[in-house]
Design an enzyme around this catalytic site. Structure first.
Site, PDB file in Angstrom:
ATOM      1  N   LYS A 255      -5.731  -1.344 -14.216  1.00  0.00           N
ATOM      2  CA  LYS A 255      -6.417  -2.498 -14.788  1.00  0.00           C
ATOM      3  C   LYS A 255      -5.906  -3.800 -14.172  1.00  0.00           C
ATOM      4  O   LYS A 255      -6.679  -4.694 -13.808  1.00  0.00           O
ATOM      5  CB  LYS A 255      -6.208  -2.505 -16.317  1.00  0.00           C
ATOM      6  CG  LYS A 255      -6.841  -3.674 -17.060  1.00  0.00           C
ATOM      7  CD  LYS A 255      -5.872  -4.831 -17.287  1.00  0.00           C
ATOM      8  CE  LYS A 255      -4.726  -4.409 -18.184  1.00  0.00           C
ATOM      9  NZ  LYS A 255      -3.795  -5.568 -18.451  1.00  0.00           N
TER      10      LYS A 255
ATOM     11  N   LYS B  66      12.951   8.143   9.465  1.00  0.00           N
ATOM     12  CA  LYS B  66      12.897   6.786  10.017  1.00  0.00           C
ATOM     13  C   LYS B  66      11.470   6.236   9.989  1.00  0.00           C
ATOM     14  O   LYS B  66      11.237   5.071   9.617  1.00  0.00           O
ATOM     15  CB  LYS B  66      13.425   6.800  11.453  1.00  0.00           C
ATOM     16  CG  LYS B  66      13.179   5.522  12.243  1.00  0.00           C
ATOM     17  CD  LYS B  66      13.842   4.295  11.639  1.00  0.00           C
ATOM     18  CE  LYS B  66      13.663   3.098  12.548  1.00  0.00           C
ATOM     19  NZ  LYS B  66      14.216   1.852  11.963  1.00  0.00           N
TER      20      LYS B  66
END
Length: 280
Positions: free
Chosen positions: A235, A169
């Site tokens: 990049k 959870k």
């Protein structure tokens, strides 16, 4: 039908308790703010005079509370010590794994059973009985109480022993929180660039769904055969930061993510599919 006590009638708990009443269970409710019990009473639930009284009257106690501190006060200090042996406790709160294990140990010492069963889903899912329920505890206890959980949820998964569901959870909420924080940064960037927010939001949501579906099998199999290289994603993250700098927009989530990709590149993973970041 089983006698069920329900403690905690907040945004989620009120809908969950209502579904138990509608399914025909004999439900007794308690909430610190007693005004929140009125709608349940109108549906046919009984209202307990207190936590101790509730724990002594029912066969199953379901709780949906705020945090460890409230769970400790309500369950560890009041409900479990005063319950009849054989009572089953199902705590559906989002708590720490340590608290879930402590509750299980306390219940066992009292001769009771315990399941930690946190949920994922919204207020609407709680009201509609469509929650996803993650269960920690003994399989036989889960099977004995599956009917009660099924009255509140549509998907019940046995995660493992007590405390296991708390880990799942918390991981689930961590992912949701970071994802939306990142989306907020994306929206800030496109709005500052003068792009229509509604159109962009639709595209962004589509990207989240598409990437999750495309990469699920690769992550499961730990298959890092390159479809889109991590180097190229690094990049693109770098270029996004540069664009954000030009517009004067802080993007701390992006900056942290880029550092993770940079670390993966330094570890020789730049040529692999960017899904390998899940292993970093």
């Amino acid at each position: 039908m089983k006698k069920v006590g329900f403690i905690g009638l907040g945004i989620m708990g009120s809908g969950m308790a209502a579904n138990l009443v509608k399914k025909g269970y004999a439900v007794t409710v308690w909430n610190r703010d007693q005004s929140k019990t009125a709608p349940l009473a109108e549906l046919g639930a009984s209202v307990a005079t207190g936590i101790v009284a509730l724990a002594q009257e029912v066969e199953v106690v379901v709780s949906m509370l705020r945090d460890d501190a409230v769970v400790r006060q309500v369950l560890l200090e009041q409900a479990i010590p005063n319950a009849k042996p054989g009572t089953t406790f199902i705590d559906m709160s989002t708590v720490t794994p340590g608290m879930a294990r402590q509750l299980a140990e306390s219940a066992e010492a009292k001769g009771c059973h315990f399941l930690d069963a946190p949920v994922s889903g919204s207020k609407a899912a709680a009201a509609g009985g469509q929650l996803n329920i993650m269960v920690g505890g003994a399989a036989e206890v889960l099977e004995a109480q599956r009917d009660i959980l099924a009255a509140m949820g549509q998907n019940i998964v046995h995660v493992g022993p007590n405390g296991a569901s708390a880990f799942l959870k918390l991981a689930n909420n961590q992912l949701a929180a970071v994802m939306l924080a990142a989306m907020g940064e994306s929206l800030a960037l496109i709005e500052k660039a003068g792009i229509d927010r509604t159109m962009a939001l639709e595209a962004l949501v589509g990207t989240v769904s598409r990437v999750a579906q495309l990469k699920q099998a690769k992550i499961q199999a730990r298959d890092w055969d390159t479809q889109f290289a991590l180097d190229l994603m690094h990049k693109d993250l770098t270029q996004t930061l540069q664009a954000a700098d030009e517009l004067g927009i802080p993007m701390p989530v992006l900056a942290t993510a880029r550092e993770s990709y940079q670390r993966a590149r330094q570890n020789g993973k730049g040529h692999l599919d960017f899904a390998v970041i899940t292993e970093s």
